[in-house]
Design a protein around this motif. Structure first.
Motif, PDB file in Angstrom:
ATOM      1  N   ARG A 179     -13.125   6.093  11.343  1.00 53.14           N
ATOM      2  CA  ARG A 179     -12.864   6.105  12.781  1.00 53.14           C
ATOM      3  C   ARG A 179     -11.498   6.699  13.061  1.00 53.14           C
ATOM      4  N   PRO A 180     -11.420   7.802  13.750  1.00 52.45           N
ATOM      5  CA  PRO A 180     -10.090   8.341  14.061  1.00 52.45           C
ATOM      6  C   PRO A 180      -9.307   7.472  15.031  1.00 52.45           C
ATOM      7  N   SER A 181      -9.990   6.770  15.902  1.00 50.92           N
ATOM      8  CA  SER A 181      -9.244   6.004  16.877  1.00 50.92           C
ATOM      9  C   SER A 181      -8.831   4.672  16.274  1.00 50.92           C
ATOM     10  N   PRO A 182      -7.548   4.310  16.318  1.00 53.21           N
ATOM     11  CA  PRO A 182      -7.143   3.055  15.680  1.00 53.21           C
ATOM     12  C   PRO A 182      -7.715   1.824  16.354  1.00 53.21           C
ATOM     13  N   ARG A 183      -8.098   1.954  17.622  1.00 52.65           N
ATOM     14  CA  ARG A 183      -8.635   0.774  18.292  1.00 52.65           C
ATOM     15  C   ARG A 183      -9.955   0.332  17.713  1.00 52.65           C
ATOM     16  N   GLN A 184     -10.647   1.264  17.022  1.00 56.01           N
ATOM     17  CA  GLN A 184     -11.985   0.939  16.519  1.00 56.01           C
ATOM     18  C   GLN A 184     -11.974   0.699  15.026  1.00 56.01           C
ATOM     19  N   ALA A 185     -10.804   0.648  14.418  1.00 54.87           N
ATOM     20  CA  ALA A 185     -10.746   0.602  12.961  1.00 54.87           C
ATOM     21  C   ALA A 185     -10.124  -0.701  12.501  1.00 54.87           C
ATOM     22  N   ASP A 186     -10.425  -1.063  11.234  1.00 58.57           N
ATOM     23  CA  ASP A 186      -9.838  -2.268  10.670  1.00 58.57           C
ATOM     24  C   ASP A 186      -8.814  -1.963   9.602  1.00 58.57           C
ATOM     25  N   LEU A 187      -8.946  -0.800   8.976  1.00 60.01           N
ATOM     26  CA  LEU A 187      -8.149  -0.525   7.787  1.00 60.01           C
ATOM     27  C   LEU A 187      -7.441   0.790   7.980  1.00 60.01           C
ATOM     28  N   MET A 188      -6.160   0.841   7.694  1.00 66.71           N
ATOM     29  CA  MET A 188      -5.445   2.110   7.777  1.00 66.71           C
ATOM     30  C   MET A 188      -5.134   2.553   6.353  1.00 66.71           C
ATOM     31  N   ILE A 189      -5.760   3.646   5.925  1.00 68.96           N
ATOM     32  CA  ILE A 189      -5.454   4.182   4.596  1.00 68.96           C
ATOM     33  C   ILE A 189      -4.409   5.257   4.790  1.00 68.96           C
ATOM     34  N   VAL A 190      -3.239   5.050   4.260  1.00 67.23           N
ATOM     35  CA  VAL A 190      -2.202   6.066   4.414  1.00 67.23           C
ATOM     36  C   VAL A 190      -2.262   6.935   3.164  1.00 67.23           C
ATOM     37  N   ALA A 191      -2.730   8.158   3.321  1.00 68.11           N
ATOM     38  CA  ALA A 191      -2.979   9.015   2.168  1.00 68.11           C
ATOM     39  C   ALA A 191      -2.082  10.225   2.254  1.00 68.11           C
ATOM     40  N   GLY A 192      -0.913  10.151   1.655  1.00 64.12           N
ATOM     41  CA  GLY A 192      -0.039  11.307   1.689  1.00 64.12           C
ATOM     42  C   GLY A 192       1.390  10.911   1.990  1.00 64.12           C
ATOM     43  N   THR A 193       2.292  11.877   1.824  1.00 61.62           N
ATOM     44  CA  THR A 193       3.713  11.590   2.047  1.00 61.62           C
ATOM     45  C   THR A 193       3.980  11.326   3.511  1.00 61.62           C
ATOM     46  N   VAL A 194       4.770  10.302   3.796  1.00 62.49           N
ATOM     47  CA  VAL A 194       5.160   9.994   5.168  1.00 62.49           C
ATOM     48  C   VAL A 194       6.625  10.370   5.321  1.00 62.49           C
ATOM     49  N   THR A 195       6.929  11.135   6.340  1.00 62.69           N
ATOM     50  CA  THR A 195       8.312  11.529   6.576  1.00 62.69           C
ATOM     51  C   THR A 195       8.866  10.725   7.741  1.00 62.69           C
ATOM     52  N   TRP A 196      10.201  10.791   7.898  1.00 55.94           N
ATOM     53  CA  TRP A 196      10.802  10.036   8.993  1.00 55.94           C
ATOM     54  C   TRP A 196      10.306  10.514  10.348  1.00 55.94           C
ATOM     55  N   LYS A 197       9.952  11.814  10.436  1.00 56.22           N
ATOM     56  CA  LYS A 197       9.485  12.310  11.732  1.00 56.22           C
ATOM     57  C   LYS A 197       8.130  11.723  12.078  1.00 56.22           C
ATOM     58  N   LEU A 198       7.337  11.427  11.040  1.00 55.16           N
ATOM     59  CA  LEU A 198       6.002  10.896  11.293  1.00 55.16           C
ATOM     60  C   LEU A 198       6.021   9.389  11.449  1.00 55.16           C
ATOM     61  N   ALA A 199       7.105   8.727  10.989  1.00 54.13           N
ATOM     62  CA  ALA A 199       7.115   7.263  10.935  1.00 54.13           C
ATOM     63  C   ALA A 199       6.872   6.567  12.277  1.00 54.13           C
ATOM     64  N   PRO A 200       7.480   6.990  13.395  1.00 58.56           N
ATOM     65  CA  PRO A 200       7.161   6.276  14.648  1.00 58.56           C
ATOM     66  C   PRO A 200       5.693   6.390  15.023  1.00 58.56           C
ATOM     67  N   ALA A 201       5.080   7.563  14.730  1.00 54.91           N
ATOM     68  CA  ALA A 201       3.660   7.712  15.055  1.00 54.91           C
ATOM     69  C   ALA A 201       2.817   6.772  14.202  1.00 54.91           C
ATOM     70  N   MET A 202       3.211   6.614  12.933  1.00 51.41           N
ATOM     71  CA  MET A 202       2.459   5.727  12.057  1.00 51.41           C
ATOM     72  C   MET A 202       2.579   4.282  12.523  1.00 51.41           C
ATOM     73  N   ARG A 203       3.773   3.884  12.918  1.00 50.41           N
ATOM     74  CA  ARG A 203       3.976   2.519  13.390  1.00 50.41           C
ATOM     75  C   ARG A 203       3.171   2.268  14.648  1.00 50.41           C
ATOM     76  N   ARG A 204       3.086   3.323  15.501  1.00 53.48           N
ATOM     77  CA  ARG A 204       2.338   3.163  16.747  1.00 53.48           C
ATOM     78  C   ARG A 204       0.853   3.003  16.453  1.00 53.48           C
ATOM     79  N   VAL A 205       0.338   3.769  15.464  1.00 56.04           N
ATOM     80  CA  VAL A 205      -1.074   3.639  15.104  1.00 56.04           C
ATOM     81  C   VAL A 205      -1.338   2.239  14.543  1.00 56.04           C
ATOM     82  N   TYR A 206      -0.427   1.745  13.717  1.00 57.12           N
ATOM     83  CA  TYR A 206      -0.600   0.403  13.154  1.00 57.12           C
ATOM     84  C   TYR A 206      -0.610  -0.650  14.250  1.00 57.12           C
TER      85      TYR A 206
END
Lengths: 367, 195, 154
Positions: B96-123
């Motif tokens: 599920r691309p939309s986080p509202r419909q998902a239970d599990l977030m698989i983070v697959a790949g390098t996370v950079t500081w620029k991406l970090a706020p977006a990742m926190r928002r998805v979580y």
């Protein structure tokens, strides 16, 4: 009567349902039509160019795998060519043939993913993608047999390849290559004349040839616009001048042409692999080079025709064991120059397809 | 056509940059891995009630992953979802691309500081109960890129992580092993302690 | 096969209309002064048919910067390297060639972001891979990275 409208800025964020990676677009709409478009990159910027200045030349080989992670062999090859040019290292014959076989298998694999992802974006939800993935798994099995890895190979070395192929490689490759044209024909039967594919992609995102040349575009995007330029024919590296193959080009430069160029390139890759399998000699696969390698001071630029375009490495050496400057000329990054001009005036759904037809890989764009 | 914007795009840039710097300053210590509730539960209730067991069964057999695919490990997750290693036979039917419909977030790949706020928002957008899998060396500690000026040294500085899958990239069999570990953790399996 | 034009020959040809632009030449490279880069590039594009810009790079030698342009002509299948030097360390700047080749657009922004060299005449000179307000320019030699196992190095 004119309506008062206001433009809306929509953010299609770094996390989105496509396999192209963390790419963000800030799009300004007037209704449904795009009036302004700003791509934002940098979400995968890992600082490879800076990290590479702290490690020796051989330790940088795994970093090159992670650039265009769908086609790692091509990245390794480009880097090996640049270092061999800088240090004046010769490559034995058998290693050249092995490199060509691996490079062309990689082109097949990358185009399978590229075309599959394009159809994913077009709405054929997962079916073509899973069909093409079935073939890609067979190619990844071949790579697994050779170097033990499925995605990031680290197989090429300066002066050849890292080790020789096992005995079961050639029969398996022969079975795969004999079957592959039948599969490509199967995809064409399902998709090439499909009404929805034609309606969604013919005439969409047209890129004229002069604009493509001016914007430094390369790879299938340039050939889709009708420019017959391929590094394997116009500036042959390694032993490509011994093989007999054609360069497919498009006519108009729309999404359909770029898709057809990729499918035809797959057919030509099968042809090249067949010829290489017949001509491959016995012999060594690697020249001895000193470790750590210390090339003489100077600089070198070498490039290959990677599946996504012209991938080049520009290395500056100061005589030490670590490169002084490690510059990557990434095709996906430079191909994105024209994205803004291509999507202006289209609707959102078309913008996704135009973006998918350029076929980028974010590892290369951001490095 | 002349368009008048109410705000300029460079204002966006400045605001986002402030978010990134704020997150970077706040993420100095990693979040503790959420296993304390597991040990407490096991010590207090040796036998779980039937209702709880049924709920756990329901939760573990239909975990829907969210696609958060920065880099190369993404292709091994896609391989694990594709024809050969199909993980929908384990219940993870749809990505599920939309986080509202998902239970599990698989983070697959390098996370950079620029991406970090977006990742926190998805979580933050995911609804409870939710789990996070950190896949690949880059998410566990920064991986091959540790020490770089823009890479987060381990995503447990930004979100709490349940399962770590090592590898660079891990094979699809390794990814499926990670999912099965997560299923055992969800079912509060007593065997988990002995591993 | 792409021929690499001799730097000395190209330098002589540029020297005819622009006498004080060229500062030197090499087997493959032509060195020009940084203020004259736009005129030299325009001459190469219009008279020698260099229609394709392969890449733009910058190198940091500790007391000056070098900006390197790899050019190619698809029509005639030859290539040359154009190189210029920038001595200012505080706020280096070079004229932009984006009006000649649109392909220079994103590459010049990246050189600005990572090396700090700004390009005059570029319509959108802002950071591209790092975020707005990031302190410093990482690819410079005085930006120190703390790499594990390698100690501190430039």
């Amino acid at each position: 009567m004119t309506l008062e409208t206001e433009p809306v800025v929509l953010n299609m964020g770094p996390q989105h349902p496509s396999t192209h990676g963390v790419f963000r677009m800030r799009v300004t709409f007037d209704g449904e039509v795009i009036v302004d478009f700003e791509p934002v990159f940098g979400y995968l910027h890992r600082g490879i160019e800076k990290l590479a200045e702290h490690k020796t030349y051989l330790q940088n080989m795994p970093y090159t795998d992670r650039l265009d992670y769908v086609a790692s062999m091509s990245n390794n090859w480009a880097y090996a060519l640049a270092v061999e040019k800088l240090a004046g290292i010769e490559v034995p014959e058998r290693a050249e043939y092995l490199r060509v076989i691996m490079g062309e298998l990689m082109r097949l694999s990358s185009h399978l993913v590229g075309v599959g992802a394009l159809f994913n974006d077009m709405g054929a939800f997962m079916t073509p993608f899973l069909y093409m993935y079935r073939e890609r798994e067979k190619i990844l099995d071949l790579f697994d047999m050779v170097c033990g890895q499925r995605l990031t190979y680290n197989y090429m070395r300066f002066g050849g390849v890292s080790h020789d192929i096992p005995e079961e490689f050639m029969p398996t490759l022969r079975r795969f290559i004999d079957d592959m044209p039948r599969y490509i024909d199967e995809y064409d039967r399902l998709l090439a004349e499909n009404e929805i594919v034609l309606a969604r992609s013919k005439g969409v995102g047209i890129l004229p040839a002069e604009k493509a040349i001016n914007a430094s575009v390369s790879g299938p995007v340039l050939r889709g616009s009708g420019v017959k330029w391929d590094l394997r024919k116009n500036n042959p590296y390694s032993i490509y001048d011994r093989f007999d193959f054609d360069i497919p080009t498009g006519t108009v430069g729309d999404v359909y042409d770029r898709y057809r160029v990729r499918v035809e390139e797959m057919r030509q890759s099968v042809r090249i692999v067949k010829q290489a399998m017949e001509q491959i000699p016995q012999g060594e696969v690697r020249t001895r080079v000193p470790t750590p390698l210390k090339p003489p001071p100077g600089e070198a630029y070498a490039s290959v025709e990677a599946p996504k375009g012209e991938l080049g490495f520009y290395l500056v050496s100061d005589g030490g064991a670590k490169p002084y400057r490690f510059k990557i000329r990434a095709p996906s990054f430079i191909n994105l120059t024209i994205l803004r001009d291509l999507v202006m005036g289209w609707k959102l759904a078309d913008a996704i397809i135009i973006f998918g037809s350029i076929d980028i890989c974010m590892g290369e764009v951001d490095r | 056509m002349e368009i008048e914007k109410a705000y300029s795009l460079s204002d966006y840039d400045k605001r986002e940059a402030l978010q990134i710097e704020a997150l970077k300053a706040a993420a100095k210590e990693p979040y503790p891995d959420p296993v304390e509730w597991l040990e407490e539960e096991l010590e207090r209730n040796v036998l779980l009630t039937t209702t709880e067991r049924l709920l756990d069964l329901g939760k573990r057999f239909s975990v829907w992953p969210n696609t958060f695919f920065p880099a190369c490990c993404a292709f091994e997750v896609i391989s694990a979802a594709a024809s050969r290693f199909d993980f929908s036979r384990f219940g993870m039917e749809v990505l599920r691309p939309s986080p509202r419909q998902a239970d599990l977030m698989i983070v697959a790949g390098t996370v950079t500081w620029k991406l970090a706020p977006a990742m926190r928002r998805v979580y933050d957008q995911m609804a409870e109960p939710k789990w996070v899998i950190a896949m690949g060396a880059c998410t566990i500690s920064g991986g091959a890129f540790r020490g770089s000026y823009s890479v987060v040294p381990g995503i447990n500085r930004i979100v709490p992580v349940d399962v770590y899958i090592p590898g660079c990239p891990p094979r699809p069999e390794g990814v499926i092993n990670g999912f099965m570990t997560l299923h055992r953790k969800i079912a509060k399996d007593k065997l988990l302690k002995k591993d | 096969m792409t021929k690499t034009l001799s730097g000395a020959e190209v330098a002589r040809q540029i020297g005819e209309p622009l006498p004080d632009a060229v500062t030197g030449s090499d087997d493959t490279t032509v060195f020009v002064r940084s203020e004259a880069i736009l005129d030299a590039a325009r001459f190469l594009k219009e008279y020698l048919d260099f229609d394709y810009l392969v890449s733009i790079t910058a190198i940091d030698f500790n007391d000056h910067f070098d900006v390197v342009y790899h050019l190619r002509s698809l029509k005639n299948n030859y290539g040359v390297v154009l190189r210029t030097r920038c001595d200012d360390r505080q706020s280096p700047s070079v004229p932009s060639v984006v009006s000649l080749w649109q392909g220079a657009d994103l590459q010049e922004r990246e050189v600005y972001d990572l090396m700090g060299i700004s390009f005059d005449g570029h319509p959108n000179m802002k950071r591209i891979v790092l975020w707005d307000g990031y302190e410093g320019h990482p690819l410079r030699k005085d930006f120190i990275l703390d790499v594990p196992g390698g100690g501190k190095a430039t």
